[in-house]
Design an enzyme around this catalytic site. Structure first.
Site, PDB file in Angstrom:
ATOM      1  N   ASP A   1      47.701  37.953  46.362  1.00  0.00           N
ATOM      2  CA  ASP A   1      46.774  37.607  47.446  1.00  0.00           C
ATOM      3  C   ASP A   1      47.497  37.202  48.736  1.00  0.00           C
ATOM      4  O   ASP A   1      46.854  36.959  49.760  1.00  0.00           O
ATOM      5  CB  ASP A   1      45.825  36.474  47.006  1.00  0.00           C
ATOM      6  CG  ASP A   1      44.860  36.942  45.926  1.00  0.00           C
ATOM      7  OD1 ASP A   1      44.689  38.157  45.760  1.00  0.00           O
ATOM      8  OD2 ASP A   1      44.272  36.075  45.241  1.00  0.00           O
TER       9      ASP A   1
ATOM     10  N   LYS B   1      38.271  29.363  47.036  1.00  0.00           N
ATOM     11  CA  LYS B   1      37.272  30.331  46.562  1.00  0.00           C
ATOM     12  C   LYS B   1      37.446  30.603  45.064  1.00  0.00           C
ATOM     13  O   LYS B   1      36.487  30.532  44.297  1.00  0.00           O
ATOM     14  CB  LYS B   1      37.414  31.650  47.340  1.00  0.00           C
ATOM     15  CG  LYS B   1      36.674  32.818  46.716  1.00  0.00           C
ATOM     16  CD  LYS B   1      36.827  34.083  47.517  1.00  0.00           C
ATOM     17  CE  LYS B   1      38.061  34.888  47.280  1.00  0.00           C
ATOM     18  NZ  LYS B   1      38.061  35.748  46.070  1.00  0.00           N
ATOM     19  N   ASN B   2      38.685  30.914  44.669  1.00  0.00           N
ATOM     20  CA  ASN B   2      38.894  31.358  43.288  1.00  0.00           C
ATOM     21  C   ASN B   2      38.865  30.226  42.276  1.00  0.00           C
ATOM     22  O   ASN B   2      38.906  30.471  41.071  1.00  0.00           O
ATOM     23  CB  ASN B   2      40.186  32.172  43.182  1.00  0.00           C
ATOM     24  CG  ASN B   2      40.041  33.517  43.882  1.00  0.00           C
ATOM     25  OD1 ASN B   2      38.923  33.921  44.233  1.00  0.00           O
ATOM     26  ND2 ASN B   2      41.142  34.194  44.111  1.00  0.00           N
TER      27      ASN B   2
ATOM     28  N   CYS C   1      37.049  48.474  42.648  1.00  0.00           N
ATOM     29  CA  CYS C   1      36.864  47.986  44.010  1.00  0.00           C
ATOM     30  C   CYS C   1      37.998  48.532  44.860  1.00  0.00           C
ATOM     31  O   CYS C   1      38.850  49.264  44.353  1.00  0.00           O
ATOM     32  CB  CYS C   1      36.763  46.468  44.063  1.00  0.00           C
ATOM     33  SG  CYS C   1      38.322  45.615  44.010  1.00  0.00           S
TER      34      CYS C   1
ATOM     35  N   ARG D   1      40.438  47.702  38.268  1.00  0.00           N
ATOM     36  CA  ARG D   1      40.056  46.382  37.781  1.00  0.00           C
ATOM     37  C   ARG D   1      39.111  46.403  36.581  1.00  0.00           C
ATOM     38  O   ARG D   1      37.968  45.941  36.664  1.00  0.00           O
ATOM     39  CB  ARG D   1      39.489  45.544  38.935  1.00  0.00           C
ATOM     40  CG  ARG D   1      40.442  45.476  40.103  1.00  0.00           C
ATOM     41  CD  ARG D   1      39.946  44.624  41.219  1.00  0.00           C
ATOM     42  NE  ARG D   1      40.029  43.200  40.930  1.00  0.00           N
ATOM     43  CZ  ARG D   1      39.641  42.252  41.747  1.00  0.00           C
ATOM     44  NH1 ARG D   1      39.125  42.571  42.924  1.00  0.00           N
ATOM     45  NH2 ARG D   1      39.738  40.981  41.433  1.00  0.00           N
TER      46      ARG D   1
ATOM     47  N   ARG E   1      34.131  36.721  53.147  1.00  0.00           N
ATOM     48  CA  ARG E   1      34.011  36.515  51.695  1.00  0.00           C
ATOM     49  C   ARG E   1      34.939  35.408  51.230  1.00  0.00           C
ATOM     50  O   ARG E   1      34.645  34.745  50.243  1.00  0.00           O
ATOM     51  CB  ARG E   1      34.377  37.807  50.956  1.00  0.00           C
ATOM     52  CG  ARG E   1      33.402  38.922  51.190  1.00  0.00           C
ATOM     53  CD  ARG E   1      33.734  40.093  50.335  1.00  0.00           C
ATOM     54  NE  ARG E   1      33.793  39.659  48.934  1.00  0.00           N
ATOM     55  CZ  ARG E   1      34.137  40.438  47.921  1.00  0.00           C
ATOM     56  NH1 ARG E   1      34.447  41.681  48.144  1.00  0.00           N
ATOM     57  NH2 ARG E   1      34.158  39.975  46.696  1.00  0.00           N
TER      58      ARG E   1
HETATM   59  N1  EPU Z   1      43.131  43.723  34.009  1.00  0.00           N
HETATM   60  C1  EPU Z   1      42.890  44.625  33.007  1.00  0.00           C
HETATM   61  N2  EPU Z   1      41.846  44.377  32.154  1.00  0.00           N
HETATM   62  C2  EPU Z   1      41.077  43.261  32.262  1.00  0.00           C
HETATM   63  C3  EPU Z   1      41.339  42.342  33.287  1.00  0.00           C
HETATM   64  C4  EPU Z   1      42.379  42.588  34.161  1.00  0.00           C
HETATM   65  O1  EPU Z   1      43.561  45.632  32.881  1.00  0.00           O
HETATM   66  O2  EPU Z   1      40.155  43.107  31.450  1.00  0.00           O
HETATM   67  C5  EPU Z   1      44.250  43.965  34.956  1.00  0.00           C
HETATM   68  C6  EPU Z   1      43.777  44.151  36.397  1.00  0.00           C
HETATM   69  O3  EPU Z   1      43.329  45.450  36.667  1.00  0.00           O
HETATM   70  C7  EPU Z   1      45.018  43.758  37.163  1.00  0.00           C
HETATM   71  C8  EPU Z   1      45.629  42.656  36.297  1.00  0.00           C
HETATM   72  O4  EPU Z   1      45.041  42.809  35.008  1.00  0.00           O
HETATM   73  O5  EPU Z   1      45.894  44.840  37.223  1.00  0.00           O
HETATM   74  C9  EPU Z   1      45.378  41.243  36.755  1.00  0.00           C
HETATM   75  O6  EPU Z   1      44.020  41.101  37.148  1.00  0.00           O
HETATM   76  P1  EPU Z   1      43.209  39.751  36.960  1.00  0.00           P
HETATM   77  O7  EPU Z   1      42.204  39.942  35.886  1.00  0.00           O
HETATM   78  O8  EPU Z   1      44.148  38.615  36.840  1.00  0.00           O
HETATM   79  O9  EPU Z   1      42.443  39.669  38.346  1.00  0.00           O
HETATM   80  P2  EPU Z   1      41.013  39.055  38.563  1.00  0.00           P
HETATM   81  O10 EPU Z   1      40.815  37.953  37.610  1.00  0.00           O
HETATM   82  O11 EPU Z   1      39.994  40.136  38.626  1.00  0.00           O
HETATM   83  C10 EPU Z   1      41.739  37.194  40.247  1.00  0.00           C
HETATM   84  C11 EPU Z   1      41.369  36.785  41.633  1.00  0.00           C
HETATM   85  C12 EPU Z   1      41.920  37.819  42.619  1.00  0.00           C
HETATM   86  C13 EPU Z   1      43.446  37.848  42.461  1.00  0.00           C
HETATM   87  C14 EPU Z   1      43.805  38.193  41.009  1.00  0.00           C
HETATM   88  C15 EPU Z   1      45.283  38.163  40.738  1.00  0.00           C
HETATM   89  C16 EPU Z   1      39.308  35.599  41.317  1.00  0.00           C
HETATM   90  C17 EPU Z   1      37.844  35.552  41.497  1.00  0.00           C
HETATM   91  N3  EPU Z   1      39.918  36.707  41.740  1.00  0.00           N
HETATM   92  O12 EPU Z   1      41.156  38.476  40.032  1.00  0.00           O
HETATM   93  O13 EPU Z   1      41.595  37.362  43.917  1.00  0.00           O
HETATM   94  O14 EPU Z   1      43.991  38.823  43.317  1.00  0.00           O
HETATM   95  O15 EPU Z   1      43.164  37.246  40.120  1.00  0.00           O
HETATM   96  O16 EPU Z   1      45.812  36.927  41.046  1.00  0.00           O
HETATM   97  O17 EPU Z   1      39.910  34.654  40.829  1.00  0.00           O
HETATM   98  C18 EPU Z   1      41.214  37.586  46.227  1.00  0.00           C
HETATM   99  O18 EPU Z   1      40.922  36.373  46.252  1.00  0.00           O
HETATM  100  O19 EPU Z   1      41.377  38.267  47.267  1.00  0.00           O
HETATM  101  C19 EPU Z   1      41.364  38.259  44.939  1.00  0.00           C
HETATM  102  C20 EPU Z   1      41.310  39.573  44.803  1.00  0.00           C
END
Ligand code: EPU
Length: 421
Positions: free
Chosen positions: A304, A22-23, A116, A121, A396
């Site tokens: 995850d 998915k990711n 969420c 996030r 999802r």
């Molecule tokens: N963060 C910030 N500011 C930002 C972006 C992130 O503070 O602008 C923080 C987040 O709040 C969090 C940390 O940085 O505390 C890491 O978040 P990240 O941005 O890496 O998460 P994401 O990109 O929103 C992806 C996956 C998630 C997975 C996380 C961590 C996708 C579509 N989603 O989310 O997947 O948990 O990386 O590995 O790639 C899932 O599949 O169930 C899922 C939630």
């Protein structure tokens, strides 16, 4: 709305094939915005989140079709640059269109995702990076509006390694003028997968998979035919299912290299893990050892997989401590697991788990994607019947999970829910 009913206590045995990630699929599908023409994506998992991104791209003018595990996207007539609230509220990863839209159309209007279930996030790191690339950004009426004459290469340092932030900026920088360097970038396998596809499209990206990614801007990208990598989290979830039920399962079509942290921890619990080129075999131990773990950005232990390991620890011998360092609210499964007899205490971002001899089946409610998977696992191990409601969360991100588990011998079925959610 469906629910899943499980009669626990059966060891899982046999072979199972992992689907596309998915990711990896989500950013790779949005990368199609970067070039006009016909793209083909094989091994695209049939998931609600992938449907959501396909719907969004078609709303923006792309012609999108699915044929089994293959998705065709023709972006020739795509000229809309807005990702409306109705789409982004369904799936926050819709923010991944921001970078490609800005790069190709020089304009983007994307609804702000908001928080969420698992945490606030924010997307500040995405937006700061876009501004450094030269975009004018305004936030109004719940939307990010971004515009530029031409993105320009820049040095971007991430305070936190963000997965979708790294992907968004990597995509934006492909068509920028000059060279961009992303520092403290996320190193997840899905980032390498995206960089590989972008390079196949004609981009010039090096360093993906390390914390410094260099992107030399190019003038134009071209459409491609490509295959989505296997889902390491689905593989990890099936590995835990095998260990938890004291089963013996070969998990095929995965990349064991992506699963090193999960394999390491699973072996410490006493499970036997055999690693092959594209598969792993997990044999569960009669006694599950308690272990401690801490979620970390890749190559650390994935957030995850935290909920799934918590189920395993719930029936282990002794105490374990799980620290969640990525998301501030990712213990929402705990109260449901407690209803099944798990002994878990939360203190801040730590969960203290005292193993119990057995979980007992109960009606439980899924609250987010990985929490749903953990409840299904708990149901497989529990005595009696477990009914997991609100399984749309599961849909999802897991493709046919109950069917795969049934083929491995689980007594599991999906039925329409009797009660209203
Ligand atoms: N963060 C910030 N500011 C930002 C972006 C992130 O503070 O602008 C923080 C987040 O709040 C969090 C940390 O940085 O505390 C890491 O978040 P990240 O941005 O890496 O998460 P994401 O990109 O929103 C992806 C996956 C998630 C997975 C996380 C961590 C996708 C579509 N989603 O989310 O997947 O948990 O990386 O590995 O790639 C899932 O599949 O169930 C899922 C939630």
């Amino acid at each position: 709305m469906d629910e899943i009913i499980i009669k626990g206590g059966r060891p899982l045995t046999g072979e199972v094939i992992v689907g596309g990630a998915k990711n990896a699929a989500l950013p790779i599908l949005t990368a199609s915005i970067l070039a006009k023409g016909k793209f083909t994506f094989h091994n695209a998992p049939r998931l609600k989140d992938v449907d959501s991104i396909m719907d969004l791209l078609s709303t923006m003018g792309a012609v999108v079709e699915r044929d089994g595990q293959t998705v065709h996207i023709d972006t020739s007539g795509m000229n809309d640059y807005e990702a409306p609230y109705e789409h982004v509220r369904k799936m926050r990863a819709s923010i991944l269109v921001l970078g490609p839209l800005l790069a190709r159309m020089k304009k983007a209007k994307v609804s702000l995702p908001g928080g969420c279930a698992i945490g606030a996030r924010p997307i500040d790191l995405h937006l700061n990076g876009m501004a450094l690339l030269g975009a004018d950004i305004t936030l109004e009426h719940g939307y990010v509006e971004a515009a530029c004459k031409q993105l320009k290469g820049a040095e971007i340092y991430f305070d936190i390694p963000t997965v979708t932030g790294t992907e968004n900026l990597m995509m934006a920088a492909t068509l920028a003028k000059g060279t961009s360097v992303l520092r403290n970038a996320a190193r997840e396998p899905e980032i390498i997968a995206l960089a590989d596809v972008l390079n196949q499209m004609g981009a010039d990206i090096s360093g993906a998979g390390t914390s410094v990614i260099t992107i030399k801007g190019v003038k134009k990208l071209k459409p491609v035919t490509t295959t989505i990598i296997a889902d390491r989290i689905e593989a990890g979830t099936l590995m835990v299912a095998a260990a938890l039920t004291r089963g013996d399962v070969k998990i095929k079509n995965c990349d064991p290299f992506h699963l090193k942290a999960v394999i390491h921890k699973l072996e410490k619990t006493g499970a036997e893990v055999q690693v092959f080129k594209k598969s792993v075999r997990v044999k569960g131990a009669a006694h599950i050892n308690s272990i401690d773990l801490k979620t970390m950005p890749y190559p650390g232990f994935p957030t995850d997989m935290q909920a799934q390991f918590m189920v395993l620890m719930s029936v282990a011998n002794g105490f374990s401590v799980i620290a969640e360092t990525i998301f501030e609210n990712r213990f929402i499964h705990v109260s449901e697991l407690s209803r099944m007899g798990a002994d878990i205490t939360i203190s801040g971002n730590h969960a203290m788990i005292k193993g119990v001899p057995e979980l007992s089946g109960a009606p439980v409610m899924a609250t987010d994607l990985r929490a749903s998977a953990s409840l299904i696992l708990a149901g497989l191990a529990a005595k009696g019947t477990t009914t997991v409601s609100r399984v749309y969360h599961l849909d999802r991100g897991y493709e046919f999970l109950e069917k795969k588990l049934a083929l491995l011998g689980a007594a599991i079925k999906r039925v329409p829910a009797k009660t209203k959610p």
